[in-house]
Design an enzyme around this catalytic site. Structure first.
Site, PDB file in Angstrom:
ATOM      1  N   PHE A  31      -1.577  -8.207  -5.391  1.00 47.86           N
ATOM      2  CA  PHE A  31      -2.629  -7.585  -6.188  1.00 47.86           C
ATOM      3  C   PHE A  31      -3.094  -8.490  -7.323  1.00 47.86           C
ATOM      4  O   PHE A  31      -4.294  -8.606  -7.590  1.00 47.86           O
ATOM      5  CB  PHE A  31      -2.156  -6.240  -6.742  1.00 47.86           C
ATOM      6  N   ARG A  51       5.444 -18.266 -11.693  1.00 51.45           N
ATOM      7  CA  ARG A  51       6.673 -18.841 -12.241  1.00 51.45           C
ATOM      8  C   ARG A  51       7.028 -20.188 -11.614  1.00 51.45           C
ATOM      9  O   ARG A  51       7.431 -21.122 -12.295  1.00 51.45           O
ATOM     10  CB  ARG A  51       7.848 -17.884 -12.005  1.00 51.45           C
ATOM     11  N   LYS A 124       1.993  -0.719 -11.665  1.00 60.02           N
ATOM     12  CA  LYS A 124       2.155   0.723 -11.450  1.00 60.02           C
ATOM     13  C   LYS A 124       3.645   1.035 -11.362  1.00 60.02           C
ATOM     14  O   LYS A 124       4.269   0.777 -10.341  1.00 60.02           O
ATOM     15  CB  LYS A 124       1.447   1.147 -10.165  1.00 60.02           C
ATOM     16  N   GLY A 152      -5.919   2.177  -9.420  1.00 60.68           N
ATOM     17  CA  GLY A 152      -6.786   2.804  -8.432  1.00 60.68           C
ATOM     18  C   GLY A 152      -6.289   2.534  -7.030  1.00 60.68           C
ATOM     19  O   GLY A 152      -5.243   1.912  -6.831  1.00 60.68           O
ATOM     20  N   LYS A 207       2.134   8.177  -7.727  1.00 61.11           N
ATOM     21  CA  LYS A 207       1.755   8.230  -6.304  1.00 61.11           C
ATOM     22  C   LYS A 207       2.682   7.395  -5.434  1.00 61.11           C
ATOM     23  O   LYS A 207       2.819   7.650  -4.233  1.00 61.11           O
ATOM     24  CB  LYS A 207       0.298   7.802  -6.125  1.00 61.11           C
ATOM     25  N   ASP A 260      -6.013   7.106  -5.335  1.00 61.91           N
ATOM     26  CA  ASP A 260      -4.886   6.195  -5.129  1.00 61.91           C
ATOM     27  C   ASP A 260      -3.811   6.851  -4.267  1.00 61.91           C
ATOM     28  O   ASP A 260      -3.198   6.214  -3.406  1.00 61.91           O
ATOM     29  CB  ASP A 260      -4.310   5.793  -6.487  1.00 61.91           C
ATOM     30  N   SER A 270       0.679  -0.332   2.506  1.00 63.64           N
ATOM     31  CA  SER A 270       1.354  -0.019   1.244  1.00 63.64           C
ATOM     32  C   SER A 270       2.836  -0.355   1.320  1.00 63.64           C
ATOM     33  O   SER A 270       3.532   0.036   2.256  1.00 63.64           O
ATOM     34  CB  SER A 270       1.178   1.472   0.922  1.00 63.64           C
ATOM     35  N   ASN A 272       5.220   0.816  -0.502  1.00 60.97           N
ATOM     36  CA  ASN A 272       6.032   2.026  -0.617  1.00 60.97           C
ATOM     37  C   ASN A 272       6.040   2.820   0.689  1.00 60.97           C
ATOM     38  O   ASN A 272       7.066   3.374   1.081  1.00 60.97           O
ATOM     39  CB  ASN A 272       5.513   2.878  -1.778  1.00 60.97           C
ATOM     40  N   GLU A 297       7.735  -0.366  -5.978  1.00 64.94           N
ATOM     41  CA  GLU A 297       7.952   0.306  -7.259  1.00 64.94           C
ATOM     42  C   GLU A 297       8.385   1.761  -7.089  1.00 64.94           C
ATOM     43  O   GLU A 297       9.026   2.342  -7.959  1.00 64.94           O
ATOM     44  CB  GLU A 297       6.671   0.252  -8.105  1.00 64.94           C
TER      45      GLU A 297
END
Length: 357
Positions: A31, A51, A124, A152, A207, A260, A270, A272, A297
């Site tokens: 992202f 990094r 998020k 979003g 979400k 979202d 996604s 998740n 996350e």
């Protein structure tokens, strides 16, 4: 017939180097890279901080982020750097796309170099142990800076592919909202404004919980009725929790809420959703995380939100069932059972309170 692409309809952006905003994105994940690429395409003087020096050098040479977005070519004007001071000094906006567990540490590192820059979170999630959201951390570590959050239905690969998308920039500062809109808004990426920072941020974090649930459900081949019930009851849980945190429940009707939630819960892209699918397929959390190779996350958020919900006495049966499945060895079908218990409740409790059912 030739394949149609939305990008074919878009005129090139005219660049004025004298007035171009100076944008830095901290974090070279999917992202963060997509947002940096958007800013560069819009004519902003754009850097992305990564990094690893070798990875930064490779991106500058090949214009490809091989680890996260190997199928997409980045704008040639986008510069990758590995030096934090170079990345944040003399910039207009710092977009922070760092996982929640490292977010505070990176802000501490950039603090000596922050003067008048606006700092906007793209992350998020919630910080483990403190239950701090990213805007809370910005206020604590950089108390003088103007700040905001961006959230979003923003699947990075779709944005990179030029599919029409939208997001929300939330800030108390009208200037921050305008600057971020100016930097990222385009013919294929619409940036809406909001002043409900906590509401927008909560939508983006919460979400992720339900995307894990939907991924588990997909592994069990649940039907459309069940998917719809998960989505709407998830929205009810999110709204109940948000009100207890001082957010406006109406914010959840927008892109950063139901938008979202829908995108994340229905997309195999996604992270998740993917980790939920792996868990539903019988893998352990350790196996699923290793296969994914990226941060999901939602797992941390489940732990943090469940604890906070118990503290605040917020009814969140799906979140509680997920915790039991992932961390206590309960069968995944417990999630389905959580949707069906507790009898007579109203559908939209801000319209009809439960005590009036």
């Amino acid at each position: 017939m030739a394949e149609f692409k939305f990008t074919d309809l878009v005129e090139p952006v005219a660049v004025d180097k004298k007035t171009a905003l100076r944008i830095t994105v901290l974090g070279g994940g999917s992202f963060g890279t997509a947002m940096a690429n958007l800013a560069a395409r819009n004519g902003c003087d754009t850097m992305i901080w990564i990094r690893d020096a070798e990875t930064a050098e490779e991106i500058n040479k090949t214009h490809i982020n091989k680890r996260y977005l190997p199928d997409f070519t980045l704008e040639s004007s986008l510069r990758a750097v590995s030096d934090l001071e170079q990345a944040v000094c003399d910039r207009d906006i710092i977009l922070v796309a760092i996982p929640s567990h490292s977010f505070r540490d990176v802000l501490k590192q950039i603090a000596p170099y922050i003067t008048a820059q606006a700092v906007v979170s793209l992350t998020k999630g919630v910080e483990a142990k403190t239950f701090s959201f990213m805007s809370d951390i910005i206020r604590e570590e950089l108390p003088e800076v103007p700040y905001g959050v961006l959230s979003g239905p923003n699947l990075a690969k779709e944005i990179m592919a030029g599919m029409p998308s939208g997001t929300v920039i939330a800030s108390d500062s009208e200037l921050v909202r305008y600057a971020v809109q100016h930097a990222l808004h385009s013919a294929l990426f619409r940036v809406f404004g909001s002043d409900d920072v906590h509401g927008v941020e909560l939508g983006g974090a919460l979400k992720n919980i339900y995307a894990v649930a939907m991924g588990i459900g997909a592994a069990y081949k649940i039907g459309e009725n069940t998917k719809s019930m998960i989505l709407t009851r998830a929205l009810a849980e999110m709204s109940r929790f948000a009100v207890k945190q001082g957010a406006n429940p109406l914010t959840f009707l927008g892109l950063s809420g139901v938008g979202d939630l829908f995108a994340t819960c229905n997309s195999p892209l996604s992270r998740n959703y993917q980790i939920g699918y792996a868990l539903g397929s019988g893998k352990t959390l350790e196996q699923a995380s290793k296969e994914l190779g990226q941060t999901a996350e939602g797992i941390n958020t489940i732990v943090q939100v469940r604890g906070k919900a118990q503290e605040l006495d917020v009814y969140m049966p799906i979140t509680n069932a997920l915790y039991e499945v992932i961390f206590e060895g309960a069968p995944p079908l417990n999630i389905a059972l959580s949707l069906m218990k507790n009898g007579h409740r109203s559908d939209v409790e801000f319209v009809l309170p439960h005590h009036e059912v």
